[in-house]
Write a protein that holds these residues in place. Structure first.
Motif, mmCIF file in Angstrom:
data_model
loop_
_atom_site.group_PDB
_atom_site.id
_atom_site.type_symbol
_atom_site.label_atom_id
_atom_site.label_comp_id
_atom_site.label_asym_id
_atom_site.label_seq_id
_atom_site.Cartn_x
_atom_site.Cartn_y
_atom_site.Cartn_z
ATOM 1 N N ARG A 1 -2.986 3.202 -2.675
ATOM 2 C CA ARG A 1 -2.938 1.770 -2.353
ATOM 3 C C ARG A 1 -2.867 1.616 -0.842
ATOM 4 O O ARG A 1 -1.820 1.289 -0.293
ATOM 5 N N ILE A 2 -3.915 1.945 -0.137
ATOM 6 C CA ILE A 2 -3.848 1.851 1.323
ATOM 7 C C ILE A 2 -5.025 1.034 1.841
ATOM 8 O O ILE A 2 -6.183 1.342 1.556
ATOM 9 N N ASP A 3 -4.678 0.002 2.583
ATOM 10 C CA ASP A 3 -5.706 -0.855 3.163
ATOM 11 C C ASP A 3 -6.388 -0.075 4.297
ATOM 12 O O ASP A 3 -5.700 0.422 5.195
ATOM 13 N N PRO A 4 -7.713 0.068 4.251
ATOM 14 C CA PRO A 4 -8.378 0.828 5.327
ATOM 15 C C PRO A 4 -8.172 0.230 6.716
ATOM 16 O O PRO A 4 -8.411 0.892 7.713
ATOM 17 N N ARG A 5 -7.681 -1.028 6.765
ATOM 18 C CA ARG A 5 -7.418 -1.638 8.083
ATOM 19 C C ARG A 5 -5.981 -1.409 8.545
ATOM 20 O O ARG A 5 -5.585 -1.914 9.598
ATOM 21 N N ALA A 6 -5.168 -0.665 7.746
ATOM 22 C CA ALA A 6 -3.752 -0.462 8.098
ATOM 23 C C ALA A 6 -3.642 0.193 9.475
ATOM 24 O O ALA A 6 -4.394 1.127 9.794
ATOM 25 N N ARG A 7 -2.678 -0.269 10.270
ATOM 26 C CA ARG A 7 -2.578 0.213 11.657
ATOM 27 C C ARG A 7 -2.139 1.670 11.744
ATOM 28 O O ARG A 7 -2.395 2.347 12.737
ATOM 29 N N VAL A 8 -1.488 2.154 10.664
ATOM 30 C CA VAL A 8 -1.016 3.537 10.676
ATOM 31 C C VAL A 8 -2.193 4.529 10.735
ATOM 32 O O VAL A 8 -2.031 5.687 11.143
ATOM 33 N N LEU A 9 -3.379 4.053 10.357
ATOM 34 C CA LEU A 9 -4.561 4.926 10.365
ATOM 35 C C LEU A 9 -5.193 5.016 11.753
ATOM 36 O O LEU A 9 -6.023 5.883 12.011
ATOM 37 N N ASP A 10 -4.802 4.090 12.636
ATOM 38 C CA ASP A 10 -5.455 4.024 13.946
ATOM 39 C C ASP A 10 -4.906 5.082 14.908
ATOM 40 O O ASP A 10 -3.720 5.397 14.858
ATOM 41 N N PRO A 11 -5.748 5.607 15.816
ATOM 42 C CA PRO A 11 -5.224 6.458 16.872
ATOM 43 C C PRO A 11 -4.266 5.632 17.740
ATOM 44 O O PRO A 11 -4.310 4.388 17.644
ATOM 45 N N PRO A 12 -3.419 6.202 18.566
ATOM 46 C CA PRO A 12 -3.380 7.621 18.890
ATOM 47 C C PRO A 12 -2.665 8.436 17.807
ATOM 48 O O PRO A 12 -1.773 7.931 17.142
ATOM 49 N N GLY A 13 -3.096 9.682 17.704
ATOM 50 C CA GLY A 13 -2.457 10.602 16.769
ATOM 51 C C GLY A 13 -3.170 10.618 15.430
ATOM 52 O O GLY A 13 -4.014 9.777 15.128
#
Ligand SMILES: NC(=O)c1ccc[n+]([C@@H]2O[C@H](COP(=O)([O-])OP(=O)(O)OC[C@H]3O[C@@H](n4cnc5c(N)ncnc54)[C@H](OP(=O)(O)O)[C@@H]3O)[C@@H](O)[C@H]2O)c1
Length: 268
Positions: free
Chosen positions: A126-138
């Motif tokens: 259940r993860i929204d592809p726009r979730a900020r946790v997916l964004d770089p950095p890291g």
């Protein structure tokens, strides 16, 4: 830790003394020692609570229970962590970035801090592809079931980003095999994992005796008994079934009280 370091020093004619400031040294190196001895990182659960131990309103809102000082302190803990772990519930409700945002100067470092790997658990993906946790950095690792992983692979574009990895993990009746997840992270060199999650993941780690430390930022507020508690635990019938903890430290951080506690099994 358990290698040939002392013997090598002795063979080179260097006089050594063991056990000097042992407790402090263990504390400084707890993550490395954990990975070497147990093959898994040290697990610290970090939570912001009210004085009555609540972590979010019944509708899920939890920002900002703790003060700005406490949040800066959390940034320091993040900077010393190899990974920050959470569940899909927290990602859906809070959309956190879970990155280190203090500068090198703020942290007293010469170089910019390394970003910890973000780790998200979701059996149902259940993860929204726009979730900020997916964004770089890291980097971001999503742990899910083998079936969900296979299905995700058939939906190219959404999660095939260079910094995102989807891994599968065994499940039991009670949820994921959390020890397997921790060993996977340990195998990739993670010494310390900081858990910033809701009651589902925090409760599972406590039930499976995989939490090594709790760091609670307790704000001087009351949220009442309709607000959410910090760990889902099975109902206990007897006081002897409580989860015993030991308070290791308590200090003020801004307006909040920071309590560090360790589960009693750590001391046995
Ligand atoms: N005050 C604080 O410090 C703090 C910190 C973080 C979060 N929160 C609050 O906590 C609330 C969210 O709570 P929550 O309990 O839903 O959050 P959570 O534990 O972060 O996420 C729960 C979800 O993560 C996955 N998960 C967790 N443990 C698992 C396990 N052992 N095995 C398999 N999957 C597992 C499941 O995902 P699937 O359902 O997708 O399979 C589960 O539904 C929000 O209101 C948030 O604001 C407060």
């Amino acid at each position: 830790v358990a290698g040939q370091g002392l013997a090598s020093l002795a063979a080179a004619g260097i006089k050594t003394e063991c056990g000097v400031l042992e407790a402090q040294a263990q504390r400084l190196n707890q993550g490395f020692m954990s990975r070497m001895r147990r093959g898994r990182p040290w697990v610290r659960i970090k939570l912001a609570t009210s004085l009555d131990g609540r972590t979010a309103l019944a509708n899920g809102e939890s920002r900002w229970i703790s003060s700005q000082c406490a949040r800066a302190d959390v940034q320091r803990l993040r900077a010393q962590s190899s990974a920050i772990m959470t569940g899909s519930g927290t990602v859906a409700t809070d959309d956190p970035r879970l990155t280190v945002r203090l500068s090198a100067a703020d942290l007293g470092l010469e170089k910019p801090p390394l970003q910890p790997t973000r780790v998200v658990l979701s059996a149902g993906f259940r993860i929204d592809p726009r979730a900020r946790v997916l964004d770089p950095p890291g980097k971001c690792i999503i742990f899910t079931t083998a079936q969900q992983r296979a299905e995700t692979a058939q939906r190219p574009g959404l999660f095939d980003r260079p910094n995102v990895e989807v891994l599968s993990v065994r499940s039991r009746d009670t949820g994921f095999d959390l020890e397997e997840i921790l060993k996977t992270l340990g195998g990739r060199g993670a010494n310390e994992v900081q858990v910033e999650a809701g009651a589902a993941l925090c409760g599972a780690l406590l039930r499976q005796r995989l939490a090594d430390e709790l760091v609670i930022y307790m704000a001087p507020t009351l949220m009442g008994d309709t607000a959410r508690a910090f760990a889902h635990l099975p109902e206990i019938q007897k006081m002897t079934q409580r989860v015993p903890l030991r308070f290791d430290d308590a200090r003020m951080v801004g307006d909040d009280l920071r309590i560090t506690a360790t589960p009693a099994h750590q001391h046995s």
